[in-house]
Design a protein around this motif. Structure first.
Motif, short mmCIF file in Angstrom:
data_model
loop_
_atom_site.label_atom_id
_atom_site.label_comp_id
_atom_site.label_asym_id
_atom_site.label_seq_id
_atom_site.Cartn_x
_atom_site.Cartn_y
_atom_site.Cartn_z
N THR A 63 0.82 -1.21 0.00
CA THR A 63 0.00 0.00 0.00
C THR A 63 0.86 1.26 0.00
OG1 THR A 63 -1.67 -1.23 1.24
CG2 THR A 63 -1.85 1.18 1.26
N THR A 64 0.64 2.11 -0.98
CA THR A 64 1.36 3.39 -1.02
C THR A 64 0.76 4.31 0.04
OG1 THR A 64 1.77 3.13 -3.39
CG2 THR A 64 2.02 5.35 -2.46
N ALA A 65 1.64 4.86 0.87
CA ALA A 65 1.22 5.74 1.96
C ALA A 65 2.17 6.93 2.02
CB ALA A 65 1.24 4.98 3.29
N SER A 66 1.83 7.88 2.85
CA SER A 66 2.70 9.03 3.06
C SER A 66 4.01 8.55 3.68
CB SER A 66 2.02 10.03 3.99
OG SER A 66 2.95 10.97 4.46
N GLY A 67 5.10 9.16 3.27
CA GLY A 67 6.39 8.82 3.85
C GLY A 67 6.69 9.62 5.10
N PHE A 70 10.21 11.36 6.45
CA PHE A 70 11.39 10.65 5.95
C PHE A 70 11.47 10.54 4.44
CE2 PHE A 70 10.84 8.83 10.28
CZ PHE A 70 12.01 9.37 10.82
N SER A 71 10.34 10.41 3.77
CA SER A 71 10.35 10.26 2.31
C SER A 71 8.99 10.69 1.76
CB SER A 71 10.64 8.80 1.93
OG SER A 71 9.61 7.95 2.38
N ARG A 72 8.92 10.87 0.46
CA ARG A 72 7.64 11.30 -0.14
C ARG A 72 6.56 10.23 0.09
NH1 ARG A 72 4.83 14.75 -3.02
NH2 ARG A 72 3.77 14.19 -4.93
N TYR A 73 6.92 8.99 -0.17
CA TYR A 73 5.99 7.88 0.01
C TYR A 73 6.67 6.76 0.78
CZ TYR A 73 3.59 10.21 -3.84
OH TYR A 73 2.99 11.14 -4.63
N SER A 74 5.85 5.96 1.41
CA SER A 74 6.33 4.70 1.98
C SER A 74 5.44 3.61 1.41
CB SER A 74 6.25 4.71 3.51
OG SER A 74 4.92 4.68 3.94
N HIS A 75 5.82 2.38 1.64
CA HIS A 75 4.98 1.25 1.27
C HIS A 75 4.66 0.47 2.54
CE1 HIS A 75 6.72 2.18 -2.71
NE2 HIS A 75 5.46 1.96 -3.03
N VAL A 130 1.01 -4.42 8.78
CA VAL A 130 1.88 -5.46 9.34
C VAL A 130 3.36 -5.25 9.00
CG1 VAL A 130 0.09 -7.23 9.57
CG2 VAL A 130 1.33 -7.01 7.40
N GLY A 131 3.64 -4.28 8.13
CA GLY A 131 5.01 -3.97 7.77
C GLY A 131 5.06 -2.63 7.06
N ASN A 132 6.27 -2.05 6.98
CA ASN A 132 6.42 -0.74 6.36
C ASN A 132 7.85 -0.62 5.84
OD1 ASN A 132 6.81 2.09 5.88
ND2 ASN A 132 5.16 2.54 7.30
N ILE A 133 7.99 -0.18 4.59
CA ILE A 133 9.32 0.04 4.03
C ILE A 133 9.32 1.39 3.31
CG2 ILE A 133 9.77 -2.43 3.78
CD1 ILE A 133 9.28 -2.19 0.80
N MET A 160 20.02 5.29 1.59
CA MET A 160 19.53 4.32 2.57
C MET A 160 18.10 3.89 2.29
SD MET A 160 20.94 6.01 6.12
CE MET A 160 20.15 4.76 7.13
N GLY A 161 17.80 2.67 2.70
CA GLY A 161 16.44 2.15 2.72
C GLY A 161 16.12 1.72 4.14
N CYS A 162 14.84 1.72 4.50
CA CYS A 162 14.40 1.35 5.85
C CYS A 162 13.28 0.33 5.73
CB CYS A 162 13.91 2.61 6.57
SG CYS A 162 13.39 2.30 8.26
N TYR A 163 13.35 -0.73 6.53
CA TYR A 163 12.43 -1.86 6.41
C TYR A 163 11.99 -2.30 7.80
CZ TYR A 163 15.32 -1.58 2.26
OH TYR A 163 16.00 -1.11 1.17
N GLY A 164 10.70 -2.18 8.10
CA GLY A 164 10.19 -2.54 9.41
C GLY A 164 9.14 -3.64 9.32
N LEU A 165 9.21 -4.54 10.27
CA LEU A 165 8.25 -5.65 10.33
C LEU A 165 7.96 -5.92 11.79
CD1 LEU A 165 6.89 -7.90 8.56
CD2 LEU A 165 8.89 -9.29 9.09
N GLY A 166 6.67 -5.98 12.14
CA GLY A 166 6.28 -6.20 13.53
C GLY A 166 5.79 -7.62 13.75
N PRO A 167 6.66 -8.52 14.24
CA PRO A 167 6.24 -9.91 14.47
C PRO A 167 5.04 -10.01 15.42
CG PRO A 167 8.62 -9.75 14.64
CD PRO A 167 8.09 -8.35 14.53
N SER A 168 5.02 -9.22 16.50
CA SER A 168 3.90 -9.30 17.43
C SER A 168 2.61 -8.78 16.78
CB SER A 168 4.22 -8.55 18.72
OG SER A 168 4.58 -7.21 18.46
N ARG A 169 2.72 -7.77 15.95
CA ARG A 169 1.56 -7.24 15.23
C ARG A 169 1.07 -8.26 14.19
NH1 ARG A 169 -1.02 -2.49 15.19
NH2 ARG A 169 -1.86 -1.72 13.25
#
Length: 176
Positions: A63-67, A70-75, A130-133, A160-169
């Protein structure tokens, strides 16, 4: 994977948004935009594979979202469920969506929507993130004047790139 905490008086949304949660953060560092772009696409494919293995891949959309700042867009990786906290709009016939926060931005929609697709073609759904990059670009290497010598012998800022994942979520999403 590290434990993080939210500064909230009490947990809300049960397992989905507890005060204490686990988060996997990953950062990538690149000399060239093409390398960052390739790595970002690989990370996207790996996240999609993770969600398939967790049993939520069929309902999870990139899903394209606001960044934000940090950035124009995030996913964001958003899993469709009636228990969702976010509203997303599905692009017909794809595994892509647009976050509600972008729908009001006409300029952004012109960039994001494929040719021949209008806002009226999108399907509104509730979803859980459930995740965001996102691509940070040179935001932090510029701020810290962090450069490396490239094969051309010249100084270059790090992309740089940033990659987040929430196992508990993710676990809470599976339960929902």
């Amino acid at each position: 994977i590290q434990t993080k905490f939210r500064n909230e008086a009490r947990a809300k949304s049960g397992l989905l948004r507890g005060r204490e949660f686990r988060m996997k953060d990953l950062y990538s560092f690149h000399l060239e935009q093409s390398d960052l772009d390739q790595y970002y696409e690989r990370a996207t494919a790996i996240y999609e594979k993770i969600f398939i293995r967790c049993g939520i891949g069929e309902k999870t959309y990139c899903t394209t979202a606001s960044g934000g700042s940090f950035s124009r867009y995030s996913h964001e990786f958003q899993t469709v469920t009636e228990h969702g906290e976010d509203t997303i709009y599905l692009l017909p016939g794809t595994k892509r969506a647009i976050n509600k926060e972008i729908i009001a931005d006409t300029d952004a929609l012109r960039e994001i929507l494929p040719a021949g697709v209008s806002v009226g073609d999108l399907q509104e759904r509730k979803a859980i993130e459930v995740g965001n990059i996102f691509k940070l670009g040179t935001r932090f290497s510029d701020a810290f004047d962090f450069q490396v010598t490239g094969s051309d012998g010249k100084q270059h800022p790090i992309l740089m790139g940033c990659y987040g994942l929430g196992p508990s979520r993710g676990m809470g999403t599976v339960v929902e």
